[in-house]
Structures are given as C-alpha cells and as structure tokens.
Design an enzyme around this catalytic site. Sequence first.
Site, PDB file in Angstrom:
ATOM      1  CB  ALA A  35      -0.874  -0.006   1.248  1.00  0.00           C
ATOM      2  N   GLY A  43       0.332  -4.957   0.613  1.00  0.00           N
ATOM      3  CA  GLY A  43      -0.854  -4.995  -0.245  1.00  0.00           C
ATOM      4  C   GLY A  43      -0.609  -5.704  -1.571  1.00  0.00           C
ATOM      5  CD  GLU A  97      -2.551  -7.455   2.785  1.00  0.00           C
ATOM      6  OE1 GLU A  97      -2.128  -6.329   2.424  1.00  0.00           O
ATOM      7  OE2 GLU A  97      -3.152  -7.625   3.849  1.00  0.00           O
ATOM      8  CD  GLU A 119       1.469  -5.488   5.711  1.00  0.00           C
ATOM      9  OE1 GLU A 119       2.193  -6.433   6.093  1.00  0.00           O
ATOM     10  OE2 GLU A 119       0.782  -5.534   4.679  1.00  0.00           O
TER      11      GLU A 119
END
Length: 263
Positions: free
Chosen positions: A70, A115, A118, A138
């Site tokens: 992200a 992300g 993911e 993260e």
Amino acid sequence: MNLNNYETLLTEKSGRALIVTINRPDKANALSEKSFLELRDLFDQIAASRGLFAGVCITGKGDKAFAAGADIAAMNAMSSQQGEDFSALAQSVTLQIEALPVPVIACVNGYAFGGGCELALSCDFIYATHASEFGQPEVNLGLIPGFGGCVRLARCIGLGLARELIYTGRRMKADEAVKAGLVNRVFENKLLMLESALETIKVIGTKSSSAVALCKRTIQTTEAQSIEAGLLSERRSFRAAFESPHKSEGVRAFIEKRKAIFS
Ligand code: COA
C-alpha cells in the site's frame, strides 16, 4: 467498455486474456487509493463483459516490483477512519477478484510486499520469477496486513508460517514460496512467465466457461466451510452444471467421439 482510461493501470488484450499492469514504477508500483478505485472499475467492467475474457493476468510494470505494498506516503496523512476506509476499498477489490467468473493469475515480477502480496493472494493462483520476493512487512511500520493478509495468507501457506512471516516481516523468495504452496510455478524471467500465464488462459478458454466459473465459485465458497457444508455446496453446483447447455454438449460430444463446441 473502455479499459484504457486509467492513470495507474495499463491493460492489454491478448486473445481472450486481459493483461493488467500496475503502472507506478517510480513508486515500486505501490497501491494507492486511486489504484484500487481503478482496479474496482476495471473488474466491474470485466464482470459485465460476460464471455469476452477467458482469464486475466495481473502483473507490475518493470522488473523491480509487482507491487511494494500500500502507498506508505498516502497512509502517512490518513486518519484511523480513512485507514479503515482504505482497507475496506482494497478488501472489496480482493473480493471482486474472487467473485469474477474467470480465473485471475497473479504474475509476480520482483517484490510483492504488503498490499501487493495480498492482491496476489486474492488471485486464483500465482506465477513468479526467480527474482520474486513475497512478504507482509507491515509490522515494520506499526501496521498490520489490512487487505486480507491476516486471513488469506494462513489459508494458503498454513498458520505457523503465516504467523512467522507476519510477525517478523521476513521476505520469502520464490523458491521458498513454491515449497510453501504460495506460488504454483517459477520462471526464468517475466516474459516467459507472462507467456506461460497466457497459455494457461488459452487452455482454460477451450473449456466450458460455465463449468470453470462454477468450479471457481465452488472452490471459493467451500474453502472455509466444514467438509459436510462444502460437500453440500459442491452438490448444488454439480446440479447447476447439469442444468447448463455446456454439460449437454460436452457429454454428447464425448459419446459421439468428437470435440465439444462450447459456445
Ligand atoms: N509506498 C509508497 N512508496 C513506495 C513504497 C510503498 N509501499 N515502496 C516503495 N516506494 C517508493 C520509494 O519511496 C521510492 O520513491 P522515491 O524514489 O520517490 O523515494 C521508490 O518507490 C523506490 O523505492 P526504493 O525504496 O528507493 O527502492 P529500493 O529498491 O531501495 O527498495 C523496496 C524497494 C520495495 C524493498 C522498498 O521500497 C520497501 O521496502 N518498500 C516498502 C515495502 C513495505 O513496507 N510495504 C508494505 C506497505 S504497508
């Protein structure tokens, strides 16, 4: 249908496959809110274009990264509510990928972190190159995987290894990712990986599209069910297959010793 009007994505048709490229190479293809809004629009259009595509490949622009997570700079300015909204948006895209009636192959070139990992986890399966690396880093940022990683990684590679990767932020190279069951196949380079993914979609495109869609939905919905509940769902899908014209054609073609034509 307009699949070319995106700032953060590139799309290219190849036969009945669509190649989607995450296109922020100067930011290691980090996924911003805009990226997810555009992915959402794209998958809406693919879902509405019934039969046009037999499958989708997602990859990242360049050789460095599939997506390095992200967008950290964007998250720096987010409130907790905005963080939750960002998570909800990204999660909705992962659910869209899972709900798509055609397979989506993640073609991971380089880094698939946070992300990016993911997003790949929500695809039907993952191809990688020898240069690929996976991870959920993260915790280095005081964050947690928020786009499905806490849920899907363990289902894919098992609880123990998922916990280790998530708690430590350790990166996993392609060879280990294959052994862990995260990656199906590893290729010498990105070109060979994409060619192989397109070949896989070509093969799938010769099969009954309604059967493939039913298989995808059934595998998806039964994954977290008990054996009994899963078998019930499978039985209902089996019945739905019997009700499709493709079943009549496929079975008759076998008996008549000819190739089935799935319209
Ligand atoms: N969000 C926003 N920008 C990112 C990013 C991310 N997740 N990952 C990389 N970038 C940006 C860098 O800030 C840099 O931008 P700049 O040139 O404007 O400074 C650019 O992408 C290239 O990254 P850089 O760190 O210089 O390349 P590198 O080869 O040294 O390292 C990574 C690449 C992916 C290993 C490293 O960037 C990294 O660790 N990124 C964060 C991964 C992460 O924590 N993801 C989870 C996010 S929740």
